[in-house]
Write a protein that holds these residues in place. Structure first.
Motif, PDB file in Angstrom:
ATOM      1  N   UNK A   1      -6.341  10.465 -14.099  1.00  0.00           N
ATOM      2  CA  UNK A   1      -7.267  10.515 -12.988  1.00  0.00           C
ATOM      3  C   UNK A   1      -6.485  10.353 -11.690  1.00  0.00           C
ATOM      4  N   UNK A   2      -6.841  11.141 -10.709  1.00  0.00           N
ATOM      5  CA  UNK A   2      -6.202  11.003  -9.416  1.00  0.00           C
ATOM      6  C   UNK A   2      -6.896   9.883  -8.662  1.00  0.00           C
ATOM      7  N   UNK A   3      -6.099   8.961  -8.133  1.00  0.00           N
ATOM      8  CA  UNK A   3      -6.674   7.875  -7.356  1.00  0.00           C
ATOM      9  C   UNK A   3      -6.402   8.134  -5.890  1.00  0.00           C
ATOM     10  N   UNK A   4      -7.372   7.826  -5.076  1.00  0.00           N
ATOM     11  CA  UNK A   4      -7.243   8.021  -3.639  1.00  0.00           C
ATOM     12  C   UNK A   4      -6.914   6.681  -3.016  1.00  0.00           C
ATOM     13  N   UNK A   5      -5.858   6.640  -2.229  1.00  0.00           N
ATOM     14  CA  UNK A   5      -5.463   5.400  -1.573  1.00  0.00           C
ATOM     15  C   UNK A   5      -6.458   5.079  -0.469  1.00  0.00           C
ATOM     16  N   UNK A   6      -6.922   3.824  -0.389  1.00  0.00           N
ATOM     17  CA  UNK A   6      -7.880   3.486   0.658  1.00  0.00           C
ATOM     18  C   UNK A   6      -7.258   3.639   2.044  1.00  0.00           C
ATOM     19  N   UNK A   7      -8.015   4.196   2.962  1.00  0.00           N
ATOM     20  CA  UNK A   7      -7.470   4.491   4.281  1.00  0.00           C
ATOM     21  C   UNK A   7      -7.717   3.368   5.274  1.00  0.00           C
ATOM     22  N   UNK A   8      -8.159   2.203   4.797  1.00  0.00           N
ATOM     23  CA  UNK A   8      -8.441   1.128   5.736  1.00  0.00           C
ATOM     24  C   UNK A   8      -7.171   0.489   6.283  1.00  0.00           C
ATOM     25  N   UNK A   9      -6.027   0.764   5.675  1.00  0.00           N
ATOM     26  CA  UNK A   9      -4.757   0.226   6.154  1.00  0.00           C
ATOM     27  C   UNK A   9      -3.716   1.331   6.220  1.00  0.00           C
ATOM     28  N   UNK A  10      -2.791   1.173   7.149  1.00  0.00           N
ATOM     29  CA  UNK A  10      -1.709   2.134   7.323  1.00  0.00           C
ATOM     30  C   UNK A  10      -0.412   1.372   7.521  1.00  0.00           C
ATOM     31  N   UNK A  11       0.693   2.062   7.409  1.00  0.00           N
ATOM     32  CA  UNK A  11       1.993   1.445   7.614  1.00  0.00           C
ATOM     33  C   UNK A  11       2.108   0.979   9.068  1.00  0.00           C
ATOM     34  N   UNK A  12       2.568  -0.255   9.249  1.00  0.00           N
ATOM     35  CA  UNK A  12       2.696  -0.818  10.584  1.00  0.00           C
ATOM     36  C   UNK A  12       1.522  -1.695  10.987  1.00  0.00           C
ATOM     37  N   UNK A  13       0.429  -1.688  10.206  1.00  0.00           N
ATOM     38  CA  UNK A  13      -0.729  -2.523  10.514  1.00  0.00           C
ATOM     39  C   UNK A  13      -0.431  -3.987  10.224  1.00  0.00           C
ATOM     40  N   UNK A  14      -1.107  -4.863  10.937  1.00  0.00           N
ATOM     41  CA  UNK A  14      -1.055  -6.284  10.655  1.00  0.00           C
ATOM     42  C   UNK A  14      -2.208  -6.617   9.722  1.00  0.00           C
ATOM     43  N   UNK A  15      -1.896  -7.317   8.630  1.00  0.00           N
ATOM     44  CA  UNK A  15      -2.919  -7.622   7.627  1.00  0.00           C
ATOM     45  C   UNK A  15      -2.896  -9.105   7.283  1.00  0.00           C
ATOM     46  N   UNK A  16      -4.023  -9.564   6.732  1.00  0.00           N
ATOM     47  CA  UNK A  16      -4.139 -10.928   6.233  1.00  0.00           C
ATOM     48  C   UNK A  16      -4.258 -10.856   4.718  1.00  0.00           C
TER      49      UNK A  16
END
Length: 112
Positions: free
Chosen positions: A5-20
């Motif tokens: 199955x192909x999984x789609x990466x969630x687009x809520x985060x991108x490279x360079x983002x600050x995350x908790x």
């Protein structure tokens, strides 16, 4: 023949983002995404989830060492973080005047 199955990466985060970080031993820490693995839905966050690997000496006379690196975290265990407001929130998408999609924090929408 069985297909993966192909999984789609969630687009809520991108490279360079600050995350908790939401779960795990580093829960509550804040860092920047430095690498994304779209196939496994994992992200690598700077200075979070530090792993140690014991490396044996390769030649005679060399000294072994312990190398440290950031391990991957599943994307569901991180949430986008706003450094100005100091809050983590889900995001929603709206279009600006030029027609481009921009991300807006949902908690900031509720405050207004």
């Amino acid at each position: 023949m069985i297909q993966k199955q192909k999984t789609k990466f969630p687009s809520h985060i991108k490279q360079g983002d600050t995350v908790k970080i939401l779960a795990g031993k580093d829960k509550g820490k804040i860092g920047e995404i430095i690498k994304i693995n779209k196939v496994a839905n994992q992200v690598v966050v700077k200075e979070i989830n530090i792993k140690r690997k014991h490396v044996k000496p390769t030649r005679e006379g060399d000294v072994g060492k312990i190398s440290q690196f950031e391990g991957a975290i599943h994307s569901s265990n991180v949430m986008l973080y706003n450094t100005e407001e100091r809050l983590a929130s889900r995001v929603t998408y709206t279009k600006n005047e030029e027609g481009k999609n921009i991300r807006i924090f949902k908690k900031l929408l509720n405050k207004k």
